[in-house]
Scaffold this motif. Sequence first.
Motif, short mmCIF file in Angstrom:
data_model
loop_
_atom_site.label_atom_id
_atom_site.label_comp_id
_atom_site.label_asym_id
_atom_site.label_seq_id
_atom_site.Cartn_x
_atom_site.Cartn_y
_atom_site.Cartn_z
N GLU A 44 18.00 46.04 57.49
CA GLU A 44 19.13 46.78 57.42
C GLU A 44 20.44 46.01 57.84
N ASN A 45 20.39 45.39 58.93
CA ASN A 45 21.30 44.57 59.52
C ASN A 45 21.74 43.45 58.59
N ASN A 46 20.59 42.68 58.09
CA ASN A 46 20.99 41.54 57.01
C ASN A 46 21.66 41.81 55.70
N LEU A 47 21.15 43.28 55.47
CA LEU A 47 21.62 43.67 54.29
C LEU A 47 22.95 44.09 54.09
N PHE A 48 23.52 44.56 55.31
CA PHE A 48 24.92 44.96 55.34
C PHE A 48 25.84 43.66 55.77
N ALA A 49 25.07 42.57 56.40
CA ALA A 49 25.88 41.44 56.70
C ALA A 49 26.27 40.74 55.27
N GLU A 50 25.14 40.70 54.33
CA GLU A 50 25.34 40.06 52.97
C GLU A 50 26.26 40.86 52.28
N LEU A 51 26.17 42.43 52.26
CA LEU A 51 27.13 43.21 51.34
C LEU A 51 28.38 42.97 51.90
N LYS A 52 28.98 43.04 53.22
CA LYS A 52 30.24 42.94 53.79
C LYS A 52 30.79 41.32 53.27
N LYS A 53 29.65 40.40 53.35
CA LYS A 53 30.38 38.91 53.11
C LYS A 53 30.68 39.07 51.37
N PHE A 54 30.00 39.77 50.73
CA PHE A 54 30.16 39.80 49.13
C PHE A 54 31.48 40.81 48.71
N SER A 55 31.53 41.69 49.62
CA SER A 55 32.70 42.59 49.24
C SER A 55 34.23 42.08 49.74
N ARG A 56 33.96 41.17 50.56
CA ARG A 56 35.40 40.48 50.91
C ARG A 56 35.69 39.34 50.05
N ARG A 57 35.08 39.05 49.30
CA ARG A 57 35.37 37.70 48.08
C ARG A 57 36.77 37.99 47.36
N ASP A 58 37.11 36.99 46.98
CA ASP A 58 38.17 37.01 45.94
C ASP A 58 37.90 37.36 44.65
N PHE A 59 38.05 38.38 44.32
CA PHE A 59 37.58 39.09 42.89
C PHE A 59 38.68 39.00 41.99
N SER A 60 39.75 38.39 42.02
CA SER A 60 41.02 38.08 41.02
C SER A 60 40.44 37.79 39.65
N GLY A 61 39.60 36.89 39.61
CA GLY A 61 38.98 36.38 38.41
C GLY A 61 37.95 37.08 37.75
N SER A 62 37.33 38.34 38.51
CA SER A 62 36.32 38.99 37.91
C SER A 62 36.72 40.03 37.28
N GLY A 63 36.07 40.47 36.06
CA GLY A 63 36.30 41.70 35.45
C GLY A 63 35.66 42.88 35.83
N CYS A 64 34.63 42.57 36.37
CA CYS A 64 33.65 43.64 36.96
C CYS A 64 32.79 43.29 38.06
N ILE A 65 32.56 44.22 39.05
CA ILE A 65 31.53 44.24 40.21
C ILE A 65 30.30 45.16 39.84
N CYS A 66 29.15 44.41 40.25
CA CYS A 66 27.94 45.36 40.03
C CYS A 66 27.01 45.22 41.37
N VAL A 67 26.62 46.26 41.97
CA VAL A 67 25.74 46.27 43.20
C VAL A 67 24.53 46.77 42.79
#
Length: 207
Positions: A44-67
């Motif tokens: 659980e701890n590692n999952l949310f660590a990776e999830l938070k790191k992913f969600s803080r990225r710069d998505f300016s150039g992304s058209g869509c995000i999928c989890v």
Amino acid sequence: MIIFNHENFMSERKRRGASLDVAALEHTFKQYRFHVTTYNDLTENNLFAELKKFSRRDFSGSGCICVAILTHGQDNGYLRAYDTRYWERDVIGCFDARSNPTLVAKPIIFLIQACRGHQPAAVVEGVPKPVRTVELDAIVRLDKYRRPMDSDIIMFHSSFFGRASIRVVEEGTWFIQTLCEQIRLHAARPLREAVQKSSKHRRSKGI
């Protein structure tokens, strides 16, 4: 796209055939220029660590995000990590546009392959004629419109409330395999039609 695949657990039965779903998702979404990262059997701890790191990225150039989350599930939106359970709502809460402005107006798709209970799916023998009467649900006058924080979130579940999901060991889950099959069959159609229309327009203009 980020995939959290749970096949092995500390105290739950193994999800045999889970790797087939991962392969289907990676193959399908990479065809449409998604950058796919997969994590297997995280705590659980590692999952949310990776999830938070992913969600803080710069998505300016992304058209869509999928989890995508492939795991065991329980009632009330609980999902299983390798060591313990966590709440589905906490996953969604990581994607808050107030803390990451590049998420604003960005489609965020959640694919949840997990049981939502233990009851088998109900069977319907006949389909009644649909009702066409449409009314507004608002009982008071709506004032100035404000964009909801979760207006761009799309949730896909493999089962309904209280129901179990089906996974075939030799083939993968019904939900993920069918989803990928339908994407491969239909997703390219609008692109093909747009290209054909553009080519026809150029020919008509003598280009």
